[in-house]
Design a protein around this motif. Sequence first.
Motif, PDB file in Angstrom:
ATOM      1  N   VAL A  94       0.869  -1.170  -0.025  1.00 51.40           N
ATOM      2  CA  VAL A  94      -0.107   0.137   0.048  1.00 51.40           C
ATOM      3  C   VAL A  94       0.853   1.192   0.015  1.00 51.40           C
ATOM      4  CG1 VAL A  94      -1.916   1.326   1.219  1.00 51.40           C
ATOM      5  CG2 VAL A  94      -2.123  -1.321   1.205  1.00 51.40           C
ATOM      6  N   TYR A  95       0.794   2.044  -0.851  1.00 48.62           N
ATOM      7  CA  TYR A  95       1.594   3.171  -1.082  1.00 48.62           C
ATOM      8  C   TYR A  95       0.725   4.417  -0.778  1.00 48.62           C
ATOM      9  CZ  TYR A  95       4.974   0.685  -3.876  1.00 48.62           C
ATOM     10  OH  TYR A  95       5.933   0.175  -4.413  1.00 48.62           O
ATOM     11  N   TYR A  96       1.555   5.147   0.414  1.00 51.88           N
ATOM     12  CA  TYR A  96       0.895   6.539   0.822  1.00 51.88           C
ATOM     13  C   TYR A  96       1.790   7.548   0.564  1.00 51.88           C
ATOM     14  CZ  TYR A  96      -0.907   3.116   4.263  1.00 51.88           C
ATOM     15  OH  TYR A  96      -1.254   1.918   4.725  1.00 51.88           O
ATOM     16  N   CYS A  97       0.924   8.654   0.276  1.00 52.79           N
ATOM     17  CA  CYS A  97       1.719  10.031   0.133  1.00 52.79           C
ATOM     18  C   CYS A  97       1.622  10.857   1.435  1.00 52.79           C
ATOM     19  CB  CYS A  97       1.335  10.932  -1.192  1.00 52.79           C
ATOM     20  SG  CYS A  97      -0.400  11.733  -0.823  1.00 52.79           S
ATOM     21  N   ALA A  98       2.378  11.608   1.804  1.00 53.74           N
ATOM     22  CA  ALA A  98       2.560  12.466   2.974  1.00 53.74           C
ATOM     23  C   ALA A  98       3.144  14.013   2.682  1.00 53.74           C
ATOM     24  CB  ALA A  98       3.655  11.643   4.076  1.00 53.74           C
ATOM     25  N   ALA A  99       2.994  15.017   3.745  1.00 58.31           N
ATOM     26  CA  ALA A  99       3.536  16.204   3.557  1.00 58.31           C
ATOM     27  C   ALA A  99       4.108  16.586   4.888  1.00 58.31           C
ATOM     28  CB  ALA A  99       2.112  17.021   3.199  1.00 58.31           C
ATOM     29  N   ARG A 100       5.126  17.303   4.714  1.00 58.34           N
ATOM     30  CA  ARG A 100       5.968  17.982   5.655  1.00 58.34           C
ATOM     31  C   ARG A 100       6.358  19.444   5.284  1.00 58.34           C
ATOM     32  NH1 ARG A 100      11.543  17.291   6.954  1.00 58.34           N
ATOM     33  NH2 ARG A 100      11.116  17.274   9.061  1.00 58.34           N
ATOM     34  N   THR A 101       6.480  20.130   6.137  1.00 51.77           N
ATOM     35  CA  THR A 101       6.823  21.669   6.015  1.00 51.77           C
ATOM     36  C   THR A 101       8.280  21.803   5.909  1.00 51.77           C
ATOM     37  OG1 THR A 101       6.712  22.495   8.358  1.00 51.77           O
ATOM     38  CG2 THR A 101       4.824  22.929   6.812  1.00 51.77           C
ATOM     39  N   ARG A 102       9.310  21.005   6.273  1.00 53.88           N
ATOM     40  CA  ARG A 102      10.752  21.164   6.638  1.00 53.88           C
ATOM     41  C   ARG A 102      11.708  20.163   5.757  1.00 53.88           C
ATOM     42  NH1 ARG A 102       7.562  21.365  10.810  1.00 53.88           N
ATOM     43  NH2 ARG A 102       7.783  18.915  11.259  1.00 53.88           N
ATOM     44  N   GLY A 103      11.163  20.059   4.568  1.00 49.79           N
ATOM     45  CA  GLY A 103      12.039  19.529   3.740  1.00 49.79           C
ATOM     46  C   GLY A 103      11.765  17.901   3.818  1.00 49.79           C
ATOM     47  N   ILE A 104      12.724  17.343   2.809  1.00 54.58           N
ATOM     48  CA  ILE A 104      12.522  15.740   2.710  1.00 54.58           C
ATOM     49  C   ILE A 104      13.048  14.987   3.930  1.00 54.58           C
ATOM     50  CG2 ILE A 104      13.263  13.901   1.282  1.00 54.58           C
ATOM     51  CD1 ILE A 104      13.757  15.765  -1.076  1.00 54.58           C
ATOM     52  N   SER A 105      12.120  14.260   4.307  1.00 56.25           N
ATOM     53  CA  SER A 105      12.575  12.952   5.588  1.00 56.25           C
ATOM     54  C   SER A 105      12.341  11.709   5.021  1.00 56.25           C
ATOM     55  CB  SER A 105      11.972  13.675   6.870  1.00 56.25           C
ATOM     56  OG  SER A 105      12.240  12.652   7.885  1.00 56.25           O
ATOM     57  N   GLU A 106      13.015  10.821   5.609  1.00 57.91           N
ATOM     58  CA  GLU A 106      13.040   9.592   5.261  1.00 57.91           C
ATOM     59  C   GLU A 106      12.129   8.860   6.595  1.00 57.91           C
ATOM     60  OE1 GLU A 106      16.422   7.349   3.975  1.00 57.91           O
ATOM     61  OE2 GLU A 106      16.905   9.041   2.613  1.00 57.91           O
ATOM     62  N   SER A 107      11.825   9.562   7.487  1.00 59.12           N
ATOM     63  CA  SER A 107      11.015   9.216   8.748  1.00 59.12           C
ATOM     64  C   SER A 107       9.682   9.487   8.935  1.00 59.12           C
ATOM     65  CB  SER A 107      11.667   9.818  10.055  1.00 59.12           C
ATOM     66  OG  SER A 107      11.025   9.456  11.164  1.00 59.12           O
ATOM     67  N   GLU A 108       8.830   8.510   8.707  1.00 58.95           N
ATOM     68  CA  GLU A 108       7.478   8.856   8.737  1.00 58.95           C
ATOM     69  C   GLU A 108       6.876   9.764  10.086  1.00 58.95           C
ATOM     70  OE1 GLU A 108       6.497   4.212   9.831  1.00 58.95           O
ATOM     71  OE2 GLU A 108       4.804   5.551   9.662  1.00 58.95           O
ATOM     72  N   ASP A 109       7.721   9.623  11.082  1.00 55.73           N
ATOM     73  CA  ASP A 109       7.363  10.289  12.314  1.00 55.73           C
ATOM     74  C   ASP A 109       7.198  11.801  12.067  1.00 55.73           C
ATOM     75  OD1 ASP A 109       8.589   7.885  14.420  1.00 55.73           O
ATOM     76  OD2 ASP A 109       6.701   7.888  13.459  1.00 55.73           O
ATOM     77  N   GLU A 110       8.046  12.304  10.985  1.00 53.61           N
ATOM     78  CA  GLU A 110       8.187  13.542  10.650  1.00 53.61           C
ATOM     79  C   GLU A 110       7.186  14.168   9.750  1.00 53.61           C
ATOM     80  OE1 GLU A 110      12.307  14.495   9.960  1.00 53.61           O
ATOM     81  OE2 GLU A 110      13.110  13.492  11.864  1.00 53.61           O
ATOM     82  N   TYR A 111       6.501  13.516   9.349  1.00 51.93           N
ATOM     83  CA  TYR A 111       5.305  13.994   8.385  1.00 51.93           C
ATOM     84  C   TYR A 111       4.269  14.499   8.918  1.00 51.93           C
ATOM     85  CZ  TYR A 111       8.268  12.866   4.144  1.00 51.93           C
ATOM     86  OH  TYR A 111       9.129  12.893   3.588  1.00 51.93           O
ATOM     87  N   ASP A 112       3.667  15.803   8.739  1.00 50.25           N
ATOM     88  CA  ASP A 112       2.551  16.192   9.186  1.00 50.25           C
ATOM     89  C   ASP A 112       1.124  15.642   8.528  1.00 50.25           C
ATOM     90  OD1 ASP A 112       4.455  19.122   8.797  1.00 50.25           O
ATOM     91  OD2 ASP A 112       4.138  18.116  10.648  1.00 50.25           O
ATOM     92  N   TYR A 113       0.944  15.352   7.479  1.00 49.42           N
ATOM     93  CA  TYR A 113      -0.187  14.868   6.814  1.00 49.42           C
ATOM     94  C   TYR A 113      -0.066  13.586   6.181  1.00 49.42           C
ATOM     95  CZ  TYR A 113      -1.364  19.643   8.226  1.00 49.42           C
ATOM     96  OH  TYR A 113      -1.709  20.538   8.888  1.00 49.42           O
ATOM     97  N   TRP A 114      -1.324  12.877   6.174  1.00 51.44           N
ATOM     98  CA  TRP A 114      -1.138  11.537   5.451  1.00 51.44           C
ATOM     99  C   TRP A 114      -2.180  11.179   4.654  1.00 51.44           C
ATOM    100  CZ3 TRP A 114       3.103   8.145   5.338  1.00 51.44           C
ATOM    101  CH2 TRP A 114       4.198   8.276   6.209  1.00 51.44           C
ATOM    102  N   GLY A 115      -2.265  10.515   3.416  1.00 55.08           N
ATOM    103  CA  GLY A 115      -3.375  10.019   2.670  1.00 55.08           C
ATOM    104  C   GLY A 115      -3.877   8.603   3.196  1.00 55.08           C
ATOM    105  N   GLN A 116      -4.657   8.140   2.440  1.00 57.69           N
ATOM    106  CA  GLN A 116      -5.388   6.931   3.061  1.00 57.69           C
ATOM    107  C   GLN A 116      -4.860   5.705   2.335  1.00 57.69           C
ATOM    108  OE1 GLN A 116      -6.610   8.524   0.562  1.00 57.69           O
ATOM    109  NE2 GLN A 116      -6.939   7.075  -1.055  1.00 57.69           N
ATOM    110  N   GLY A 117      -4.001   5.976   1.277  1.00 53.04           N
ATOM    111  CA  GLY A 117      -3.020   4.844   0.746  1.00 53.04           C
ATOM    112  C   GLY A 117      -3.971   4.361  -0.608  1.00 53.04           C
ATOM    113  N   THR A 118      -3.007   3.697  -1.483  1.00 55.31           N
ATOM    114  CA  THR A 118      -3.590   2.821  -2.658  1.00 55.31           C
ATOM    115  C   THR A 118      -2.674   1.732  -2.783  1.00 55.31           C
ATOM    116  OG1 THR A 118      -4.092   3.271  -4.991  1.00 55.31           O
ATOM    117  CG2 THR A 118      -2.053   4.206  -4.211  1.00 55.31           C
ATOM    118  N   ARG A 119      -3.493   0.673  -3.179  1.00 56.80           N
ATOM    119  CA  ARG A 119      -2.711  -0.615  -3.155  1.00 56.80           C
ATOM    120  C   ARG A 119      -2.232  -0.903  -4.603  1.00 56.80           C
ATOM    121  NH1 ARG A 119      -3.077  -4.623   0.317  1.00 56.80           N
ATOM    122  NH2 ARG A 119      -4.733  -3.457   1.348  1.00 56.80           N
TER     123      ARG A 119
END
Length: 124
Positions: A94-119
Amino acid sequence: QVQLVESGGGLVQPGGSLRLSCAASGLAFSGYAMGWFRQAPGKEREFVAGIMFYWSTSTRYADSVKGRFTISRDNGEKMVYLQMNSLKPEDTAVYYCAARTRGISESEDEYDYWGQGTRVTVSS
């Protein structure tokens, strides 16, 4: 209200291609770095690709997808894309997109918003 809505997933044969899309609303999209993550059955969610905010062309990819996947964004349309080529069975997730304000991060904990995913399923 911020919304990220993914689309474009499906069943594809090994070696095939898919293009995932993520439509954003409710946020100043150009000011957010965007990331794609995936979660395979029984595994942790992992970083796939990221793209910097505004009109920067800076991107980052997981080693497992380098040379096969391409992330891009259209700030005018508030869209982010993931072009996936030469797909392998191990790309099934399942692939998710996510958004954050402070540049690219590889850590999911650092993202502010998430989608519901697409399989995405890669199988013959």
